[in-house]
Write an enzyme that holds these catalytic residues in place. Structure first.
Site: not given
Lengths: 171, 171
Positions: A92, A129
């Site tokens: 991701s 993130k």
DNA sequence: TTTTTTGAAATATGTAACACTTTTCAAAAA
DNA sequence: TTTTTGAAAAGTGTTACATATTTCAAAAAA
């Protein structure tokens, strides 16, 4: 019977030891002695760094192409006491150059800035993130369209654990 | 006047030094003394490696989530004497996880296999290519459509300089 | 003469010993 | 009760030393 006597050039030459250099005793914590010996004896971790795109032959240590010498630990870890490693899972974050299985170097002492890649715990789960901060609002942006940004509010079960400073990708 | 005399518990306690541990003198080559002192004193480069995707709180060194401790030098450099670094330029190898400015760790002692990423000099220019070997033919494959594969023949002005073992990407 | 053996010389190396510093705490002094 | 003090115990950098290793010219052997 005597063989010889005083004469020039006799005896073991200077610098004939394994280091080719004089040594001196330094106090080392006993638990580190082996690591230091390895560091000194087998390993020379200050390795040459070359500038790429050389046009002539291969750069040798004598070359001008030598940019300097580099120790990975010193180069990649600024605050050893506040640094740890985690292995990334999933694809991701490929947009940030992070691939599945990569080793992330995380510095807990560094302040997250807008655009920093951070390790955050969200609902008790640790993940990578990109931290975004604008208009007085902090958000955690996954670089994966399947997930939506997380807006950080007071009292949320979200916490920043550190800033990812480098990614090590093995081939 | 006398103050005290023999008494238990007096004096500096054991393990009160900066290392919290006994030390012993070890001979170090003079040129390495400073690096070793830094290595010992300021730095503890055997840093914790955590497994990602923990579900509970943050992993601490006491946790089961601790996968082990890692020294980047030892982890990434197998043959220090045969290893060097180069910095990658351009975006032609992003397919292999290599981005502009990344630091490449190159091992000259390793044999290139089919699929290895290698540093090769082609017409006197150093570059990163993927090595392909099939049907008894060796080729250098750029991961960039703008370039075509290079077929290696005897007498070519092409030479493999080493196998890229890791890529370090700074964020 | 040529080759082999030998041992004194010179350096390497691990560690004990030392001189000195730092830290601690109970006893003495306030 | 609080503060001062100095001996005790341990830390630390360096010297010193005992031992090991290496070298080479001289002595011995071939």
């Amino acid at each position: 019977m005597s063989r010889g006597g005083k004469r020039q050039g006799a005896g073991r030459p200077k610098g004939a030891g394994p280091y080719g250099e004089e040594t001196k005793p330094v106090r080392i914590p006993v638990s580190q002695v082996d690591r230091v010996r390895r560091f000194i004896r087998n390993r020379e971790y200050a390795l040459p760094l070359f500038a790429c795109r050389v046009s002539a032959g291969f750069p040798s240590p004598a070359d001008d192409y030598l940019e300097g010498s580099l120790d990975l630990n010193e180069h990649l870890v600024r605050e050893p006491a506040a640094t740890f490693f985690v292995r990334a899972r999933g694809d991701s974050m490929t947009g940030a150059g992070i691939h599945d299985g990569d080793l992330l170097i995380v510095d807990r002492s560094r302040q997250a800035k807008d655009g920093s890649v951070v390790i955050a715990s969200i609902n008790g789960e640790l993940s990578v993130k990109r931290y975004a901060c604008s208009n007085g609002q902090a958000r955690l942006m996954p670089e994966n369209p399947a997930y939506s940004p997380i807006i950080l509010n007071e009292g949320d079960d979200a916490r920043l654990w550190g800033v990812v400073t480098s990614v090590v990708h093995r081939l």
